[in-house]
Design a protein around this motif. Structure first.
Motif, PDB file in Angstrom:
ATOM      1  N   ALA A   1       0.827  -1.212   0.000  1.00  0.00           N
ATOM      2  CA  ALA A   1       0.000   0.000   0.000  1.00  0.00           C
ATOM      3  C   ALA A   1       0.857   1.257   0.000  1.00  0.00           C
ATOM      4  O   ALA A   1       0.577   2.232  -0.720  1.00  0.00           O
ATOM      5  CB  ALA A   1      -0.940  -0.013   1.211  1.00  0.00           C
ATOM      6  N   GLN A   2       1.923   1.254   0.790  1.00  0.00           N
ATOM      7  CA  GLN A   2       2.812   2.419   0.853  1.00  0.00           C
ATOM      8  C   GLN A   2       3.500   2.660  -0.489  1.00  0.00           C
ATOM      9  O   GLN A   2       3.580   3.802  -0.960  1.00  0.00           O
ATOM     10  CB  GLN A   2       3.853   2.210   1.956  1.00  0.00           C
ATOM     11  N   LEU A   3       3.996   1.619  -1.101  1.00  0.00           N
ATOM     12  CA  LEU A   3       4.697   1.778  -2.364  1.00  0.00           C
ATOM     13  C   LEU A   3       3.757   2.220  -3.478  1.00  0.00           C
ATOM     14  O   LEU A   3       4.156   3.001  -4.356  1.00  0.00           O
ATOM     15  CB  LEU A   3       5.410   0.479  -2.737  1.00  0.00           C
ATOM     16  N   ASN A   4       2.526   1.750  -3.458  1.00  0.00           N
ATOM     17  CA  ASN A   4       1.566   2.218  -4.453  1.00  0.00           C
ATOM     18  C   ASN A   4       1.318   3.721  -4.314  1.00  0.00           C
ATOM     19  O   ASN A   4       1.231   4.447  -5.311  1.00  0.00           O
ATOM     20  CB  ASN A   4       0.252   1.449  -4.344  1.00  0.00           C
ATOM     21  N   LYS A   5       1.251   4.207  -3.069  1.00  0.00           N
ATOM     22  CA  LYS A   5       1.068   5.648  -2.853  1.00  0.00           C
ATOM     23  C   LYS A   5       2.298   6.431  -3.293  1.00  0.00           C
ATOM     24  O   LYS A   5       2.185   7.457  -3.979  1.00  0.00           O
ATOM     25  CB  LYS A   5       0.771   5.923  -1.368  1.00  0.00           C
ATOM     26  N   VAL A   6       3.472   5.947  -2.895  1.00  0.00           N
ATOM     27  CA  VAL A   6       4.705   6.640  -3.275  1.00  0.00           C
ATOM     28  C   VAL A   6       4.890   6.609  -4.788  1.00  0.00           C
ATOM     29  O   VAL A   6       5.304   7.598  -5.407  1.00  0.00           O
ATOM     30  CB  VAL A   6       5.920   6.014  -2.567  1.00  0.00           C
ATOM     31  N   GLY A   7       4.564   5.476  -5.391  1.00  0.00           N
ATOM     32  CA  GLY A   7       4.709   5.355  -6.836  1.00  0.00           C
ATOM     33  C   GLY A   7       3.836   6.327  -7.592  1.00  0.00           C
ATOM     34  O   GLY A   7       4.254   6.899  -8.609  1.00  0.00           O
ATOM     35  N   ALA A   8       2.620   6.553  -7.110  1.00  0.00           N
ATOM     36  CA  ALA A   8       1.733   7.517  -7.752  1.00  0.00           C
ATOM     37  C   ALA A   8       2.299   8.933  -7.625  1.00  0.00           C
ATOM     38  O   ALA A   8       2.255   9.722  -8.579  1.00  0.00           O
ATOM     39  CB  ALA A   8       0.342   7.426  -7.141  1.00  0.00           C
ATOM     40  N   THR A   9       2.828   9.261  -6.451  1.00  0.00           N
ATOM     41  CA  THR A   9       3.445  10.576  -6.253  1.00  0.00           C
ATOM     42  C   THR A   9       4.656  10.743  -7.156  1.00  0.00           C
ATOM     43  O   THR A   9       4.859  11.795  -7.772  1.00  0.00           O
ATOM     44  CB  THR A   9       3.865  10.751  -4.783  1.00  0.00           C
ATOM     45  N   ALA A  10       5.480   9.688  -7.247  1.00  0.00           N
ATOM     46  CA  ALA A  10       6.674   9.745  -8.093  1.00  0.00           C
ATOM     47  C   ALA A  10       6.303   9.906  -9.565  1.00  0.00           C
ATOM     48  O   ALA A  10       6.932  10.681 -10.297  1.00  0.00           O
ATOM     49  CB  ALA A  10       7.514   8.489  -7.891  1.00  0.00           C
ATOM     50  N   ALA A  11       5.279   9.175 -10.004  1.00  0.00           N
ATOM     51  CA  ALA A  11       4.875   9.246 -11.407  1.00  0.00           C
ATOM     52  C   ALA A  11       4.469  10.659 -11.807  1.00  0.00           C
ATOM     53  O   ALA A  11       4.725  11.096 -12.931  1.00  0.00           O
ATOM     54  CB  ALA A  11       3.738   8.267 -11.669  1.00  0.00           C
ATOM     55  N   ALA A  12       3.849  11.378 -10.875  1.00  0.00           N
ATOM     56  CA  ALA A  12       3.459  12.763 -11.156  1.00  0.00           C
ATOM     57  C   ALA A  12       4.663  13.660 -11.370  1.00  0.00           C
ATOM     58  O   ALA A  12       4.555  14.740 -11.955  1.00  0.00           O
ATOM     59  CB  ALA A  12       2.600  13.292 -10.018  1.00  0.00           C
ATOM     60  N   GLU A  13       5.836  13.221 -10.883  1.00  0.00           N
ATOM     61  CA  GLU A  13       7.083  13.969 -11.045  1.00  0.00           C
ATOM     62  C   GLU A  13       7.988  13.330 -12.102  1.00  0.00           C
ATOM     63  O   GLU A  13       9.177  13.642 -12.178  1.00  0.00           O
ATOM     64  CB  GLU A  13       7.834  14.021  -9.706  1.00  0.00           C
ATOM     65  N   ASP A  14       7.418  12.421 -12.902  1.00  0.00           N
ATOM     66  CA  ASP A  14       8.166  11.725 -13.964  1.00  0.00           C
ATOM     67  C   ASP A  14       9.312  10.880 -13.421  1.00  0.00           C
ATOM     68  O   ASP A  14      10.346  10.710 -14.073  1.00  0.00           O
ATOM     69  CB  ASP A  14       8.695  12.720 -15.006  1.00  0.00           C
ATOM     70  N   VAL A  15       9.126  10.335 -12.236  1.00  0.00           N
ATOM     71  CA  VAL A  15      10.065   9.390 -11.646  1.00  0.00           C
ATOM     72  C   VAL A  15       9.351   8.051 -11.513  1.00  0.00           C
ATOM     73  O   VAL A  15       8.179   8.002 -11.118  1.00  0.00           O
ATOM     74  CB  VAL A  15      10.566   9.869 -10.266  1.00  0.00           C
ATOM     75  N   VAL A  16      10.041   6.963 -11.844  1.00  0.00           N
ATOM     76  CA  VAL A  16       9.446   5.627 -11.813  1.00  0.00           C
ATOM     77  C   VAL A  16       9.962   4.884 -10.584  1.00  0.00           C
ATOM     78  O   VAL A  16      11.176   4.737 -10.405  1.00  0.00           O
ATOM     79  CB  VAL A  16       9.794   4.838 -13.089  1.00  0.00           C
ATOM     80  N   LEU A  17       9.044   4.405  -9.753  1.00  0.00           N
ATOM     81  CA  LEU A  17       9.414   3.659  -8.553  1.00  0.00           C
ATOM     82  C   LEU A  17       9.513   2.177  -8.882  1.00  0.00           C
ATOM     83  O   LEU A  17       8.634   1.612  -9.547  1.00  0.00           O
ATOM     84  CB  LEU A  17       8.376   3.875  -7.453  1.00  0.00           C
ATOM     85  N   LEU A  18      10.598   1.539  -8.410  1.00  0.00           N
ATOM     86  CA  LEU A  18      10.812   0.114  -8.628  1.00  0.00           C
ATOM     87  C   LEU A  18      11.111  -0.583  -7.306  1.00  0.00           C
ATOM     88  O   LEU A  18      11.608   0.031  -6.361  1.00  0.00           O
ATOM     89  CB  LEU A  18      11.995  -0.125  -9.574  1.00  0.00           C
ATOM     90  N   TYR A  19      10.826  -1.881  -7.277  1.00  0.00           N
ATOM     91  CA  TYR A  19      11.169  -2.718  -6.132  1.00  0.00           C
ATOM     92  C   TYR A  19      12.236  -3.716  -6.570  1.00  0.00           C
ATOM     93  O   TYR A  19      12.084  -4.391  -7.593  1.00  0.00           O
ATOM     94  CB  TYR A  19       9.948  -3.471  -5.605  1.00  0.00           C
ATOM     95  N   HIS A  20      13.318  -3.817  -5.792  1.00  0.00           N
ATOM     96  CA  HIS A  20      14.402  -4.759  -6.051  1.00  0.00           C
ATOM     97  C   HIS A  20      14.258  -5.931  -5.092  1.00  0.00           C
ATOM     98  O   HIS A  20      14.361  -5.769  -3.872  1.00  0.00           O
ATOM     99  CB  HIS A  20      15.748  -4.060  -5.831  1.00  0.00           C
ATOM    100  N   ALA A  21      13.996  -7.116  -5.638  1.00  0.00           N
ATOM    101  CA  ALA A  21      13.832  -8.310  -4.807  1.00  0.00           C
ATOM    102  C   ALA A  21      15.159  -9.032  -4.637  1.00  0.00           C
ATOM    103  O   ALA A  21      16.024  -9.017  -5.520  1.00  0.00           O
ATOM    104  CB  ALA A  21      12.809  -9.251  -5.437  1.00  0.00           C
ATOM    105  N   HIS A  22      15.305  -9.680  -3.460  1.00  0.00           N
ATOM    106  CA  HIS A  22      16.440 -10.566  -3.202  1.00  0.00           C
ATOM    107  C   HIS A  22      15.918 -12.010  -3.208  1.00  0.00           C
ATOM    108  O   HIS A  22      15.025 -12.332  -3.984  1.00  0.00           O
ATOM    109  CB  HIS A  22      17.103 -10.193  -1.883  1.00  0.00           C
ATOM    110  N   ASP A  23      16.459 -12.862  -2.360  1.00  0.00           N
ATOM    111  CA  ASP A  23      15.969 -14.239  -2.311  1.00  0.00           C
ATOM    112  C   ASP A  23      14.846 -14.422  -1.301  1.00  0.00           C
ATOM    113  O   ASP A  23      14.006 -15.310  -1.450  1.00  0.00           O
ATOM    114  CB  ASP A  23      17.109 -15.217  -2.025  1.00  0.00           C
ATOM    115  N   PHE A  24      14.796 -13.564  -0.272  1.00  0.00           N
ATOM    116  CA  PHE A  24      13.822 -13.799   0.796  1.00  0.00           C
ATOM    117  C   PHE A  24      12.387 -13.576   0.326  1.00  0.00           C
ATOM    118  O   PHE A  24      11.452 -14.105   0.933  1.00  0.00           O
ATOM    119  CB  PHE A  24      14.138 -12.961   2.037  1.00  0.00           C
ATOM    120  N   GLU A  25      12.178 -12.829  -0.735  1.00  0.00           N
ATOM    121  CA  GLU A  25      10.813 -12.633  -1.251  1.00  0.00           C
ATOM    122  C   GLU A  25      10.225 -13.921  -1.823  1.00  0.00           C
ATOM    123  O   GLU A  25       9.014 -14.012  -2.043  1.00  0.00           O
ATOM    124  CB  GLU A  25      10.800 -11.549  -2.333  1.00  0.00           C
ATOM    125  N   TYR A  26      11.082 -14.913  -2.071  1.00  0.00           N
ATOM    126  CA  TYR A  26      10.621 -16.181  -2.636  1.00  0.00           C
ATOM    127  C   TYR A  26      10.316 -17.222  -1.558  1.00  0.00           C
ATOM    128  O   TYR A  26       9.919 -18.345  -1.888  1.00  0.00           O
ATOM    129  CB  TYR A  26      11.673 -16.717  -3.612  1.00  0.00           C
TER     130      TYR A  26
END
Length: 292
Positions: free
Chosen positions: A151-176
């Motif tokens: 939920a937090q990243l979706n909010k931040v991503g929307a704010t970033a998109a309005a400033e022409d910045v793209v938010l990404l998530y970098h996964a490691h092994d623990f996400e699996y």
């Protein structure tokens, strides 16, 4: 002092390890604007270097390290901290050495507490992508915590998109690793809004976690605009220089669609000769993509 600068200081404090021999280039080789010589023209495709690989050298000789990256032949970089330097000053150095800061990593506390400043700092640096590179163990113990971060990243991503910045998530092994029958990577892929938040695939960590890079690219086209390239040893799961291990990079590259792997960053977390690691990695991926 900007939040990105403070984060750079944090990275410097947390990531500085015992002195590592830097192979072809020692951090003590102080290159300055007066003696740094870089190629006059870009060398083929603008491949990238993840500067975490040379973090010890960056701490000791920030500008000289950027010079060496350009001399190797890189034209793109991704930051994991600025080591106390102001983003606008770093941008001027990048221009001097014909480097483009495609992406920068943000500390998780930035994106939790003051995402607007993190976005402003990314814009000052000139980066298109802002990446959440890590969540500490205490932030990812339960699926409820993962849902909060979605939920937090979706909010931040929307704010970033309005400033022409793209938010990404970098996964490691623990996400699996499943928590209560749910793998965090599946939750992230399903619930992060692709209009606002996508992914930086780390090929090594994906394989180590039990994921299949080719399957992910085919099942979720367009979700992986950035990639970290590091290899896996042939006889263990330890890291190796790109091209010196057992990961099938040619097949992975061939599986990426037109919206995936737009920028590829060579990286190795614990390289005994970091600049040589980056040089060899660049040569290897150039050799793959020169083939018909």
């Amino acid at each position: 002092m900007s939040l990105l600068v403070r984060t750079g200081l944090y990275f410097a404090a947390c990531l500085l390890v015992s002195a590592i021999p830097l192979g072809v280039v020692q951090a003590s080789d102080k290159n300055t604007a007066l003696d740094c010589r870089t190629p006059d023209a870009p060398l083929g495709k603008p491949y990238g270097a993840q500067l975490y690989t040379i973090r010890v050298a960056m701490e000791q000789d920030f500008e000289g390290s950027l010079c060496r990256i350009a001399q190797i032949g890189y034209r793109e970089v991704e930051f994991a901290g600025l080591y106390g330097h102001d983003p606008s000053e770093v941008r001027a150095l990048l221009d001097r050495y014909q480097l483009d800061a495609v992406a920068t990593h943000a500390d998780w506390r930035q994106l939790r507490d003051d995402p607007e400043m993190a976005i402003r700092d990314a814009k000052s640096l000139g980066t298109k992508y802002l990446v959440l590179a890590w969540l500490p163990r205490e932030e990812r113990q339960t699926i409820e915590q993962w849902r909060w971060w979605v939920a937090q990243l979706n909010k931040v991503g929307a704010t970033a998109a309005a400033e022409d910045v793209v938010l990404l998530y970098h996964a490691h092994d623990f996400e699996y690793r499943a928590i209560g029958g749910v793998r965090p990577i599946d939750l992230l892929l399903e619930q992060l809004d692709p209009r606002f938040v996508n992914f930086e695939m780390d090929v090594y960590w994906t394989v180590k976690g039990g994921g299949d890079p080719i399957a992910l690219l085919r099942q979720h086209p367009g979700r992986f605009p950035l990639a970290h390239l590091k290899d896996m040893q042939r006889t263990s799961t330890d890291m190796a220089d790109v091209g010196d291990g057992r990961i099938d990079f040619p097949s992975i590259f061939a599986s990426a669609g037109k919206r995936d792997f737009l920028h590829k960053f060579v990286e190795r977390d614990e390289a005994s000769e970091p600049f040589e690691t980056l040089r060899l990695g660049l040569e290897y991926i150039q050799s793959i993509e020169r083939k018909p």
